[in-house]
Design a protein around this motif. Structure first.
Motif, PDB file in Angstrom:
ATOM      1  N   TRP A   1       0.983  -1.284   0.075  1.00 16.09           N
ATOM      2  CA  TRP A   1      -0.216   0.214   0.359  1.00 16.09           C
ATOM      3  C   TRP A   1       0.555   1.460   0.092  1.00 16.09           C
ATOM      4  O   TRP A   1       0.344   1.746  -0.742  1.00 16.09           O
ATOM      5  CB  TRP A   1      -0.902   0.497   0.781  1.00 16.09           C
ATOM      6  CG  TRP A   1      -2.035   1.093   1.110  1.00 16.09           C
ATOM      7  CD1 TRP A   1      -2.212   2.216   1.726  1.00 16.09           C
ATOM      8  CD2 TRP A   1      -3.195   1.198   0.619  1.00 16.09           C
ATOM      9  NE1 TRP A   1      -3.275   3.019   1.524  1.00 16.09           N
ATOM     10  CE2 TRP A   1      -3.912   1.894   0.891  1.00 16.09           C
ATOM     11  CE3 TRP A   1      -3.913  -0.084  -0.329  1.00 16.09           C
ATOM     12  CZ2 TRP A   1      -4.928   2.357   0.219  1.00 16.09           C
ATOM     13  CZ3 TRP A   1      -5.186   0.583  -1.182  1.00 16.09           C
ATOM     14  CH2 TRP A   1      -5.238   1.397  -1.020  1.00 16.09           C
ATOM     15  N   PHE A   2       1.583   0.991   1.032  1.00 14.44           N
ATOM     16  CA  PHE A   2       2.713   2.753   0.768  1.00 14.44           C
ATOM     17  C   PHE A   2       4.361   2.078  -0.099  1.00 14.44           C
ATOM     18  O   PHE A   2       4.777   1.160   0.576  1.00 14.44           O
ATOM     19  CB  PHE A   2       3.243   2.989   1.650  1.00 14.44           C
ATOM     20  CG  PHE A   2       1.793   3.319   2.904  1.00 14.44           C
ATOM     21  CD1 PHE A   2       0.905   4.899   2.561  1.00 14.44           C
ATOM     22  CD2 PHE A   2       1.440   3.182   3.713  1.00 14.44           C
ATOM     23  CE1 PHE A   2      -0.017   5.634   3.533  1.00 14.44           C
ATOM     24  CE2 PHE A   2       0.083   3.192   4.407  1.00 14.44           C
ATOM     25  CZ  PHE A   2      -0.773   4.433   4.257  1.00 14.44           C
ATOM     26  N   ARG A   3       4.220   2.178  -0.440  1.00 15.50           N
ATOM     27  CA  ARG A   3       5.724   2.321  -1.498  1.00 15.50           C
ATOM     28  C   ARG A   3       6.986   3.166  -1.393  1.00 15.50           C
ATOM     29  O   ARG A   3       7.696   3.506  -2.145  1.00 15.50           O
ATOM     30  CB  ARG A   3       5.435   1.893  -2.912  1.00 15.50           C
ATOM     31  CG  ARG A   3       4.670   0.154  -2.623  1.00 15.50           C
ATOM     32  CD  ARG A   3       4.772   0.079  -3.862  1.00 15.50           C
ATOM     33  NE  ARG A   3       6.084  -0.749  -4.747  1.00 15.50           N
ATOM     34  CZ  ARG A   3       6.043  -1.181  -6.006  1.00 15.50           C
ATOM     35  NH1 ARG A   3       5.582  -0.762  -6.901  1.00 15.50           N
ATOM     36  NH2 ARG A   3       7.196  -1.343  -6.367  1.00 15.50           N
ATOM     37  N   ASP A   4       6.846   4.117  -0.675  1.00 18.60           N
ATOM     38  CA  ASP A   4       7.822   5.648  -0.569  1.00 18.60           C
ATOM     39  C   ASP A   4       9.205   5.188   0.085  1.00 18.60           C
ATOM     40  O   ASP A   4       9.860   5.649  -0.361  1.00 18.60           O
ATOM     41  CB  ASP A   4       7.033   6.196   0.157  1.00 18.60           C
ATOM     42  CG  ASP A   4       6.101   6.921   0.224  1.00 18.60           C
ATOM     43  OD1 ASP A   4       5.833   7.086  -1.041  1.00 18.60           O
ATOM     44  OD2 ASP A   4       5.200   7.509   0.870  1.00 18.60           O
ATOM     45  N   GLY A   5       9.273   4.167   1.278  1.00 22.19           N
ATOM     46  CA  GLY A   5      10.654   3.452   2.098  1.00 22.19           C
ATOM     47  C   GLY A   5      11.300   4.729   2.332  1.00 22.19           C
ATOM     48  O   GLY A   5      12.180   4.674   2.127  1.00 22.19           O
ATOM     49  N   LEU A   6      10.282   4.590   3.349  1.00 22.67           N
ATOM     50  CA  LEU A   6      10.705   5.779   4.596  1.00 22.67           C
ATOM     51  C   LEU A   6      11.919   5.510   5.184  1.00 22.67           C
ATOM     52  O   LEU A   6      12.620   3.627   4.966  1.00 22.67           O
ATOM     53  CB  LEU A   6      10.122   5.986   4.899  1.00 22.67           C
ATOM     54  CG  LEU A   6       8.705   6.603   4.514  1.00 22.67           C
ATOM     55  CD1 LEU A   6       8.022   7.407   6.225  1.00 22.67           C
ATOM     56  CD2 LEU A   6       9.044   8.241   3.912  1.00 22.67           C
ATOM     57  N   ASP A   7      13.347   6.033   5.185  1.00 19.67           N
ATOM     58  CA  ASP A   7      14.393   6.158   6.092  1.00 19.67           C
ATOM     59  C   ASP A   7      14.079   5.904   7.295  1.00 19.67           C
ATOM     60  O   ASP A   7      13.363   6.631   8.338  1.00 19.67           O
ATOM     61  CB  ASP A   7      15.232   6.888   5.929  1.00 19.67           C
ATOM     62  CG  ASP A   7      15.263   8.144   5.926  1.00 19.67           C
ATOM     63  OD1 ASP A   7      14.060   8.701   6.308  1.00 19.67           O
ATOM     64  OD2 ASP A   7      16.029   8.979   5.361  1.00 19.67           O
ATOM     65  N   ALA A   8      14.961   5.940   8.388  1.00 21.47           N
ATOM     66  CA  ALA A   8      15.033   4.997   9.684  1.00 21.47           C
ATOM     67  C   ALA A   8      14.920   6.857  10.512  1.00 21.47           C
ATOM     68  O   ALA A   8      13.886   6.738  11.282  1.00 21.47           O
ATOM     69  CB  ALA A   8      15.852   4.660  10.719  1.00 21.47           C
ATOM     70  N   ALA A   9      15.560   8.148   9.691  1.00 22.43           N
ATOM     71  CA  ALA A   9      15.168   9.259  10.716  1.00 22.43           C
ATOM     72  C   ALA A   9      13.642   9.772   9.843  1.00 22.43           C
ATOM     73  O   ALA A   9      13.194  10.511  11.504  1.00 22.43           O
ATOM     74  CB  ALA A   9      16.136  10.183   9.624  1.00 22.43           C
ATOM     75  N   ALA A  10      13.288   9.586   9.121  1.00 27.17           N
ATOM     76  CA  ALA A  10      11.927  10.012   8.836  1.00 27.17           C
ATOM     77  C   ALA A  10      10.992   9.324   9.769  1.00 27.17           C
ATOM     78  O   ALA A  10       9.667   9.407  10.050  1.00 27.17           O
ATOM     79  CB  ALA A  10      11.678  10.117   7.422  1.00 27.17           C
ATOM     80  N   ILE A  11      10.913   8.100  10.418  1.00 29.20           N
ATOM     81  CA  ILE A  11      10.305   7.020  10.690  1.00 29.20           C
ATOM     82  C   ILE A  11      10.613   7.415  12.225  1.00 29.20           C
ATOM     83  O   ILE A  11       9.336   7.471  13.254  1.00 29.20           O
ATOM     84  CB  ILE A  11      10.685   5.575  10.929  1.00 29.20           C
ATOM     85  CG1 ILE A  11      10.571   5.211   8.780  1.00 29.20           C
ATOM     86  CG2 ILE A  11      10.077   4.604  11.827  1.00 29.20           C
ATOM     87  CD1 ILE A  11      10.812   4.036   8.630  1.00 29.20           C
TER      88      ILE A  11
END
Length: 498
Positions: free
Chosen positions: A209-219
């Motif tokens: 559903w979400f394929r943006d591939g957020l990085d650890a900092a954004a999470i």
């Protein structure tokens, strides 16, 4: 190896999804389930499977259908199929295990396991003001309704407002950090890096559903819509259920698969499933960060199949929250920091977490992965509640060395996992000192609202205490609160002892 005719085999696996801003263009959940089931028959290369269905088993969702399996069966022409509904609280691996067991015993020959949600459709209807009703079945009942036993959340937890999974899992997460001796910064980095790995898997999964591939900092950072929900969890640490997704699995006997000409390269064998249904509320668990149910289920699976969970080639660990994955890995002996990914989908935050249906979605993806790697093995797990019930299952394109088995370790776990006593009632423990077993700070949209601690008195009894004092809430997220002492007040609040 000769495969006996009664050996259960997964022959069809497929998903269905939609994403419309206009809810009037979107199908409701039960229609998505029917789409997924038709696609599963196409995946098997045998559309005749649908007319041969003996059972359609549906996992309960947020929708209000009274007999969705009947609707799905009728939609695909399975006029003689019995309808089954597994309520929330029934392990999803158990639903699959029951389907396989029915085939192995000869009770059924072709069984579908289906689930789905259309909460994105409902969300868009709320936002746009457009009407998007679900089918009203008029109170019809399924042929079989499977309901769970035991309360996932205790009365005391409900009375303190601990009704969201986020609250409970955050407290389990904080207890694990303290048990591991990590600093808050070390823990934040580990959890966010783990979830970033899941995001990368989802980025490569066309069904996610979400394929943006957020990085650890954004999470990890509560910014850009990623608000804090229950410390230390932000929105992007949580399962996301506002999705329109459905999944379907078709199981049949090996004899039927042969008779219908299902190619052998479509076959995936369920080797075994193991589960524990012993219920202990989070507040009353002797060690919040441990799960004996997973340890015993994993050993039972290994004893039956000859392959330990940490030896499986492909793994999908139930992933509603980071601590769910971390707890399973701890109990099953799986190295989640190594090269092997702990997910084949990207997990419930990124791939999508349709309520009570994620494991079906994951089973579809696992079947695809196993078919692409003939002879490999796969581990698929499930959780009900707050790591309250535990399920594991083993799969392969290779036939099992011994017949399929449903293994239940509930009694063994009950003999080991005994709840701590809990003091009920305002005023009990007033002025008494308690040790913080775990805690969280719960956020609203305007900021932190209350700190909640699980305290343990000198006699071993547990209690839940709450504080909305700004300085207390600030201290609880600034430094480690586990292991500290607090004084209980008669109104159910607390003050930390400096």
């Amino acid at each position: 190896m000769t495969v006996s005719d009664r050996t259960p085999v997964l022959v069809g696996a497929a998903t269905a999804a939609q994403r419309f801003d206009d809810p009037s263009k979107a199908s409701e959940a039960v229609a998505l389930m029917a789409q997924a089931l038709v696609a599963a028959a196409d995946d098997a290369g045998a559309g005749r499977l649908l007319g041969r269905l003996d059972q359609v088993r549906v996992t309960k969702g947020t929708w209000g259908y009274s007999d969705p399996a009947r609707w799905v069966a009728e939609a695909v022409g399975a006029t003689r199929a019995r309808s089954h509904l597994a309520d929330v609280g029934i392990l999803q691996t158990a639903v699959m295990g029951d389907a396989a067991a029915a085939i192995a015993s000869g009770t059924a020959d072709v069984v579908a396991v289906v689930g789905g949600e259309a909460k994105h459709r409902a969300l868009r209807a709320s936002i746009t003001g457009k009407d998007a009703p679900d089918t009203d079945q008029g109170g019809v009942e399924p042929d079989e309704l499977v309901t769970p036993q035991g309360m996932i959340i205790s009365r005391a937890e409900i009375d303190k407002g601990l009704v969201m999974a986020t609250h409970h899992y955050a407290m389990i997460e904080n207890a694990r950090r303290f048990a591991d001796g990590q600093t808050i910064e070390e823990h934040r980095a580990e959890v966010s890096n783990l979830w970033a790995r899941f995001a990368q898997v989802a980025a490569a999964n066309p069904d996610a559903w979400f394929r943006d591939g957020l990085d650890a900092a954004a999470i990890a950072t509560p910014a850009n819509g990623n608000r804090m929900l229950a410390w230390p969890y932000t929105k992007w640490h949580n399962s996301q259920w506002n999705v329109d997704q459905a999944g379907a699995l078709i199981f049949c006997s090996a004899g039927t698969a042969r008779a219908l000409g299902v190619p052998a390269n479509r076959w995936v064998f369920p080797w075994a499933a193991a589960e524990s249904n012993h219920v202990v509320a989070v507040t009353e668990r002797p060690e919040l960060h441990r799960s004996p149910g997973f340890a015993h289920a994993g050993r039972a699976l290994a004893d039956h199949t000859g392959v330990a969970p940490n030896e499986m080639d492909h793994v999908d660990l139930y992933s509603c929250f980071p601590i769910a994955v971390r707890t399973q890995a701890l109990e099953l002996g799986i190295d989640i920091a190594g090269e092997r990914s702990p997910t084949v989908t990207g997990g419930m935050t990124w791939a999508g977490g349709p309520l009570n249906n994620y494991v079906i979605q994951a089973a579809v993806k696992l079947a695809q992965v196993l078919r692409a790697d003939p002879g490999s093995t796969g581990l698929l797990t499930s959780i009900s509640g707050m790591i309250t019930k535990q399920g594991v299952s083993a799969w392969s394109t290779e036939p099992p060395s011994q017949p399929f088995a449903n293994l239940d370790v509930t009694r063994t776990v009950a003999g080991e996992l005994r709840p701590k006593p809990y003091r009920v009632g305002e005023g009990e423990g007033e002025g008494e000192q308690a040790t913080v077993v775990s805690y969280t700070v719960i956020w609203g949209r305007e900021g932190p609202e209350r700190a909640v601690v699980i305290g343990e008195f000198a006699d071993g009894a547990r209690t839940l205490l709450v504080s909305s004092i700004p300085t207390v809430m600030a201290a609880a997220v600034a430094g480690e609160f586990c292991g500290r002492f607090v004084v209980a007040a008669g109104d159910g609040s607390f003050m930390p002892i400096d």
